[in-house]
Write a protein that holds these residues in place. Structure first.
Motif, PDB file in Angstrom:
ATOM      1  N   LEU A  84       0.797  -1.222   0.000  1.00  0.00           N
ATOM      2  CA  LEU A  84       0.000   0.000   0.000  1.00  0.00           C
ATOM      3  C   LEU A  84       0.831   1.274   0.000  1.00  0.00           C
ATOM      4  CD1 LEU A  84      -2.746  -1.139   2.528  1.00  0.00           C
ATOM      5  CD2 LEU A  84      -3.128  -0.538   0.144  1.00  0.00           C
ATOM      6  N   SER A  85       2.115   1.165   0.243  1.00  0.00           N
ATOM      7  CA  SER A  85       2.975   2.350   0.251  1.00  0.00           C
ATOM      8  C   SER A  85       3.502   2.681  -1.145  1.00  0.00           C
ATOM      9  CB  SER A  85       4.152   2.148   1.208  1.00  0.00           C
ATOM     10  OG  SER A  85       5.020   1.124   0.733  1.00  0.00           O
ATOM     11  N   LYS A  86       3.206   1.820  -2.119  1.00  0.00           N
ATOM     12  CA  LYS A  86       3.695   2.023  -3.487  1.00  0.00           C
ATOM     13  C   LYS A  86       2.529   2.080  -4.471  1.00  0.00           C
ATOM     14  CE  LYS A  86       7.865  -0.634  -2.364  1.00  0.00           C
ATOM     15  NZ  LYS A  86       8.666  -1.849  -2.661  1.00  0.00           N
ATOM     16  N   ALA A  87       2.837   2.472  -5.710  1.00  0.00           N
ATOM     17  CA  ALA A  87       1.810   2.533  -6.748  1.00  0.00           C
ATOM     18  C   ALA A  87       1.201   1.145  -6.952  1.00  0.00           C
ATOM     19  CB  ALA A  87       2.410   3.061  -8.047  1.00  0.00           C
ATOM     20  N   LEU A  88      -0.119   1.048  -6.869  1.00  0.00           N
ATOM     21  CA  LEU A  88      -0.788  -0.256  -6.843  1.00  0.00           C
ATOM     22  C   LEU A  88      -0.909  -0.917  -8.218  1.00  0.00           C
ATOM     23  CD1 LEU A  88      -3.633   0.636  -4.323  1.00  0.00           C
ATOM     24  CD2 LEU A  88      -1.472  -0.530  -3.860  1.00  0.00           C
ATOM     25  N   VAL A  89      -1.328  -0.165  -9.219  1.00  0.00           N
ATOM     26  CA  VAL A  89      -1.554  -0.768 -10.535  1.00  0.00           C
ATOM     27  C   VAL A  89      -0.268  -1.334 -11.148  1.00  0.00           C
ATOM     28  CG1 VAL A  89      -2.336  -0.341 -12.906  1.00  0.00           C
ATOM     29  CG2 VAL A  89      -3.612   0.604 -10.979  1.00  0.00           C
ATOM     30  N   PRO A  90       0.871  -0.607 -11.115  1.00  0.00           N
ATOM     31  CA  PRO A  90       2.113  -1.209 -11.635  1.00  0.00           C
ATOM     32  C   PRO A  90       2.484  -2.502 -10.925  1.00  0.00           C
ATOM     33  CG  PRO A  90       2.382   1.159 -11.398  1.00  0.00           C
ATOM     34  CD  PRO A  90       1.068   0.810 -10.757  1.00  0.00           C
ATOM     35  N   HIS A 146     -11.086  -8.299  -2.258  1.00  0.00           N
ATOM     36  CA  HIS A 146     -12.330  -8.086  -1.539  1.00  0.00           C
ATOM     37  C   HIS A 146     -12.133  -8.097  -0.024  1.00  0.00           C
ATOM     38  CE1 HIS A 146     -14.267  -9.260  -5.445  1.00  0.00           C
ATOM     39  NE2 HIS A 146     -14.987  -8.228  -5.099  1.00  0.00           N
ATOM     40  N   LYS A 147     -10.887  -8.118   0.403  1.00  0.00           N
ATOM     41  CA  LYS A 147     -10.587  -8.016   1.834  1.00  0.00           C
ATOM     42  C   LYS A 147     -10.221  -6.545   2.104  1.00  0.00           C
ATOM     43  CE  LYS A 147      -8.103 -11.245   3.706  1.00  0.00           C
ATOM     44  NZ  LYS A 147      -6.924 -12.072   4.075  1.00  0.00           N
ATOM     45  N   PRO A 148     -11.132  -5.757   2.675  1.00  0.00           N
ATOM     46  CA  PRO A 148     -10.924  -4.306   2.777  1.00  0.00           C
ATOM     47  C   PRO A 148      -9.726  -3.914   3.629  1.00  0.00           C
ATOM     48  CG  PRO A 148     -13.227  -4.883   3.140  1.00  0.00           C
ATOM     49  CD  PRO A 148     -12.441  -6.170   3.205  1.00  0.00           C
ATOM     50  N   ARG A 149      -9.004  -2.918   3.128  1.00  0.00           N
ATOM     51  CA  ARG A 149      -7.943  -2.263   3.887  1.00  0.00           C
ATOM     52  C   ARG A 149      -8.351  -0.801   4.108  1.00  0.00           C
ATOM     53  NH1 ARG A 149      -6.699  -7.163   1.136  1.00  0.00           N
ATOM     54  NH2 ARG A 149      -4.574  -7.842   1.625  1.00  0.00           N
ATOM     55  N   TYR A 150      -7.626  -0.121   4.988  1.00  0.00           N
ATOM     56  CA  TYR A 150      -7.957   1.271   5.263  1.00  0.00           C
ATOM     57  C   TYR A 150      -6.686   2.080   5.463  1.00  0.00           C
ATOM     58  CZ  TYR A 150      -9.588   5.453   7.664  1.00  0.00           C
ATOM     59  OH  TYR A 150      -9.812   6.752   8.020  1.00  0.00           O
ATOM     60  N   MET A 151      -6.614   3.250   4.781  1.00  0.00           N
ATOM     61  CA  MET A 151      -5.515   4.201   4.945  1.00  0.00           C
ATOM     62  C   MET A 151      -6.114   5.570   5.247  1.00  0.00           C
ATOM     63  SD  MET A 151      -3.228   3.100   1.620  1.00  0.00           S
ATOM     64  CE  MET A 151      -1.991   4.389   1.907  1.00  0.00           C
ATOM     65  N   ASN A 152      -5.392   6.386   6.009  1.00  0.00           N
ATOM     66  CA  ASN A 152      -5.881   7.715   6.341  1.00  0.00           C
ATOM     67  C   ASN A 152      -5.893   8.650   5.137  1.00  0.00           C
ATOM     68  OD1 ASN A 152      -6.683   7.719   9.043  1.00  0.00           O
ATOM     69  ND2 ASN A 152      -4.561   7.708   9.739  1.00  0.00           N
ATOM     70  N   GLY A 153      -4.957   8.454   4.214  1.00  0.00           N
ATOM     71  CA  GLY A 153      -4.874   9.294   3.029  1.00  0.00           C
ATOM     72  C   GLY A 153      -5.125   8.488   1.776  1.00  0.00           C
ATOM     73  N   PRO A 154      -5.138   9.146   0.620  1.00  0.00           N
ATOM     74  CA  PRO A 154      -5.364   8.432  -0.638  1.00  0.00           C
ATOM     75  C   PRO A 154      -4.191   7.532  -1.004  1.00  0.00           C
ATOM     76  CG  PRO A 154      -4.803  10.727  -1.063  1.00  0.00           C
ATOM     77  CD  PRO A 154      -4.994  10.596   0.420  1.00  0.00           C
ATOM     78  N   ALA A 155      -4.478   6.397  -1.568  1.00  0.00           N
ATOM     79  CA  ALA A 155      -3.434   5.476  -2.015  1.00  0.00           C
ATOM     80  C   ALA A 155      -2.830   5.987  -3.321  1.00  0.00           C
ATOM     81  CB  ALA A 155      -4.022   4.086  -2.220  1.00  0.00           C
ATOM     82  N   ILE A 156      -1.684   5.427  -3.687  1.00  0.00           N
ATOM     83  CA  ILE A 156      -1.061   5.755  -4.974  1.00  0.00           C
ATOM     84  C   ILE A 156      -1.607   4.767  -5.996  1.00  0.00           C
ATOM     85  CG2 ILE A 156       1.109   6.115  -6.207  1.00  0.00           C
ATOM     86  CD1 ILE A 156       2.483   6.255  -3.452  1.00  0.00           C
ATOM     87  N   PHE A 157      -2.283   5.251  -7.016  1.00  0.00           N
ATOM     88  CA  PHE A 157      -2.969   4.388  -7.975  1.00  0.00           C
ATOM     89  C   PHE A 157      -2.037   3.989  -9.113  1.00  0.00           C
ATOM     90  CE2 PHE A 157      -6.416   3.203 -10.933  1.00  0.00           C
ATOM     91  CZ  PHE A 157      -7.195   2.463 -10.075  1.00  0.00           C
ATOM     92  N   PHE A 158      -1.752   4.903 -10.020  1.00  0.00           N
ATOM     93  CA  PHE A 158      -0.835   4.630 -11.128  1.00  0.00           C
ATOM     94  C   PHE A 158       0.599   5.054 -10.820  1.00  0.00           C
ATOM     95  CE2 PHE A 158      -4.838   5.013 -13.695  1.00  0.00           C
ATOM     96  CZ  PHE A 158      -4.819   3.731 -14.199  1.00  0.00           C
ATOM     97  N   GLY A 159       0.742   6.128 -10.032  1.00  0.00           N
ATOM     98  CA  GLY A 159       2.074   6.637  -9.738  1.00  0.00           C
ATOM     99  C   GLY A 159       2.662   7.469 -10.856  1.00  0.00           C
ATOM    100  N   HIS A 160       1.895   7.734 -11.913  1.00  0.00           N
ATOM    101  CA  HIS A 160       2.350   8.522 -13.048  1.00  0.00           C
ATOM    102  C   HIS A 160       1.850   9.955 -12.879  1.00  0.00           C
ATOM    103  CE1 HIS A 160       2.690  10.016 -17.184  1.00  0.00           C
ATOM    104  NE2 HIS A 160       3.534   9.020 -17.406  1.00  0.00           N
ATOM    105  N   PRO A 161       2.716  10.966 -13.085  1.00  0.00           N
ATOM    106  CA  PRO A 161       2.310  12.359 -12.822  1.00  0.00           C
ATOM    107  C   PRO A 161       1.136  12.840 -13.666  1.00  0.00           C
ATOM    108  CG  PRO A 161       4.417  12.257 -13.990  1.00  0.00           C
ATOM    109  CD  PRO A 161       4.118  10.866 -13.528  1.00  0.00           C
ATOM    110  N   LEU A 162       0.912  12.239 -14.837  1.00  0.00           N
ATOM    111  CA  LEU A 162      -0.211  12.638 -15.683  1.00  0.00           C
ATOM    112  C   LEU A 162      -1.458  11.805 -15.414  1.00  0.00           C
ATOM    113  CD1 LEU A 162       1.598  13.225 -19.115  1.00  0.00           C
ATOM    114  CD2 LEU A 162       0.948  14.917 -17.401  1.00  0.00           C
ATOM    115  N   LEU A 163      -1.264  10.515 -15.169  1.00  0.00           N
ATOM    116  CA  LEU A 163      -2.409   9.629 -14.959  1.00  0.00           C
ATOM    117  C   LEU A 163      -2.979   9.709 -13.545  1.00  0.00           C
ATOM    118  CD1 LEU A 163      -1.250   6.379 -16.825  1.00  0.00           C
ATOM    119  CD2 LEU A 163      -2.865   8.120 -17.628  1.00  0.00           C
ATOM    120  N   GLU A 164      -2.109   9.913 -12.564  1.00  0.00           N
ATOM    121  CA  GLU A 164      -2.551   9.882 -11.162  1.00  0.00           C
ATOM    122  C   GLU A 164      -3.671  10.885 -10.863  1.00  0.00           C
ATOM    123  OE1 GLU A 164      -2.339   8.068  -7.359  1.00  0.00           O
ATOM    124  OE2 GLU A 164      -1.472   7.521  -9.300  1.00  0.00           O
ATOM    125  N   PRO A 165      -3.561  12.155 -11.327  1.00  0.00           N
ATOM    126  CA  PRO A 165      -4.647  13.109 -11.035  1.00  0.00           C
ATOM    127  C   PRO A 165      -5.991  12.695 -11.620  1.00  0.00           C
ATOM    128  CG  PRO A 165      -2.664  14.258 -11.743  1.00  0.00           C
ATOM    129  CD  PRO A 165      -2.428  12.804 -12.005  1.00  0.00           C
TER     130      PRO A 165
END
Length: 365
Positions: free
Chosen positions: A138-144, A161-180
């Motif tokens: 969860l500390s790294k970009a998930l999709v890659p 389907h096993k839920p996790r929880y973080m206080n802030g948003p996760a890193i999805f793609f990690g790409h500066p153009l795709l992430e937003p």
């Protein structure tokens, strides 16, 4: 990574060549046998076998985080056939596949607390989670990570389907153009689509039949409510028909799997406008094909208004102390979908279509 079958692993049962399976990954622990704190006999007792249940049984043999770190150093590949059920697993108890999956959710504390008005899940220990479950970090970009990984279908569905929880948003793609593009605040939805609803109503009223416009608008809301159910059940939860291929897992994760993996991520609770346009375009075209222009504009307006209500309600149910009439029950109902039984309870704004199609969730909380 190399791919192995359980038969391949079973051939390595000696001190000279000792392999084990943990969470569908293969480990060559031959070099570690002599250093095992519990003695070499304990490892050799399970040589050539799946040790997932053994290592997770904290009452019998609790393992520290460092143990999982050491184990990961010996990973040599993945399993390509489904491991046999252990005697203490849901599968071995004669449960159906659906019951097995739901039994895994019952292990989580949130399956017992989701009905509370002030429900908030416990924050996930990122380091412990990745070591014990051998899924995504969860500390790294998930999709890659998911693109590079090699999981079996059942393991992927179990973990996502096993839920996790973080206080802030996760890193999805990690790409500066795709992430937003993956992050959408809830208020963006009405800000973009309510003006579009107004434009469609204006186009419909221009035909001079206001009663017909309002009737078409109402029809559009009803159509959306059914579409909400159909999309959620047959598109977002395409679990059974999901191909056993990593590319399919990535697509499933991007579309809806992420939401079940991290259901409380505030910036991933409403549909990004880019994805909404992709899904809506063929539906709007179909509306104009099926209805005359005056009706088509009214139906489209009602459909998008229903969608705005759906997305805002979805966010409201996840992150608010909701109004007691209707919404309190729908909050409990939707939280049950996440933490109790994700193969039912597909309605977000209401239970109407769940009643019609026999997918109403039953729970005691």
């Amino acid at each position: 990574m190399e791919e192995y079958t359980l038969k391949d692993v079973s051939k390595h049962q000696s001190a000279d060549s000792c392999w084990v399976v943990y969470n569908d990954k293969v480990y060559n622990v031959t070099e570690f046998i002599q250093d095992h704190p519990g003695g070499d006999d304990l490892i050799l007792d399970y040589a050539g076998q799946d040790v997932t249940a053994v290592m997770k049984d904290v009452l019998e043999h609790e393992h520290s985080d460092s143990a999982y770190e050491i184990l990961e150093e010996y990973c040599i590949g993945t399993i390509v056939d489904k491991p046999a059920a252990h005697a203490d697993t849901p599968a071995a108890k004669g449960l159906s596949l659906h019951e097995q999956r739901m039994a895994l959710l019952e292990e989580e504390e949130e399956s017992k607390t989701f009905g509370k008005e002030d429900f908030k899940p416990s924050e996930t220990d990122i380091n412990s989670d990745v070591k014990k479950n051998q899924f995504l970090d969860l500390s790294k970009a998930l999709v890659p990570q998911l693109i590079r990984a090699r999981y079996t279908k059942e393991f992927y569905l179990e973990q996502v389907h096993k839920p996790r929880y973080m206080n802030g948003p996760a890193i999805f793609f990690g790409h500066p153009l795709l992430e937003p593009l993956t992050k959408t605040a809830w208020y963006i939805i009405p800000s973009i689509w309510i003006p579009y609803v107004g434009y469609q109503l204006y186009q419909s009223f221009a035909y001079g039949y206001s009663q017909g416009t309002w009737m078409s608008f109402g029809l559009g809301i009803v159509i959306w409510s059914l579409l909400e159910y159909i999309l959620h059940r047959f598109f977002f939860h395409l679990d059974e028909l999901l191909p056993d291929h990593q590319a399919a897992f990535v697509l499933h994760f991007v579309i809806h799997g992420f939401h079940h993996y991290l259901p409380m991520d505030k910036l991933r609770l409403v549909m990004p406008p880019t994805l909404a346009v992709i899904i809506a375009y063929p539906l709007v075209s179909l509306g104009h094909f099926l209805f005359p222009p005056m009706m088509a504009h009214g139906v489209v307006a009602g459909g998008f208004f229903g969608y705005v209500l759906y997305d805002c309600t979805h966010y409201y149910l996840h992150h608010a102390r909701v109004f007691k009439y209707h919404f309190r029950e729908m909050k409990k109902y939707h939280m049950a979908h996440h933490y109790k039984n994700y193969e039912g309870g597909y309605g977000i704004t209401s239970k109407i279509w769940d009643y019609c199609f026999g997918t109403v969730l039953q729970y005691n909380n």
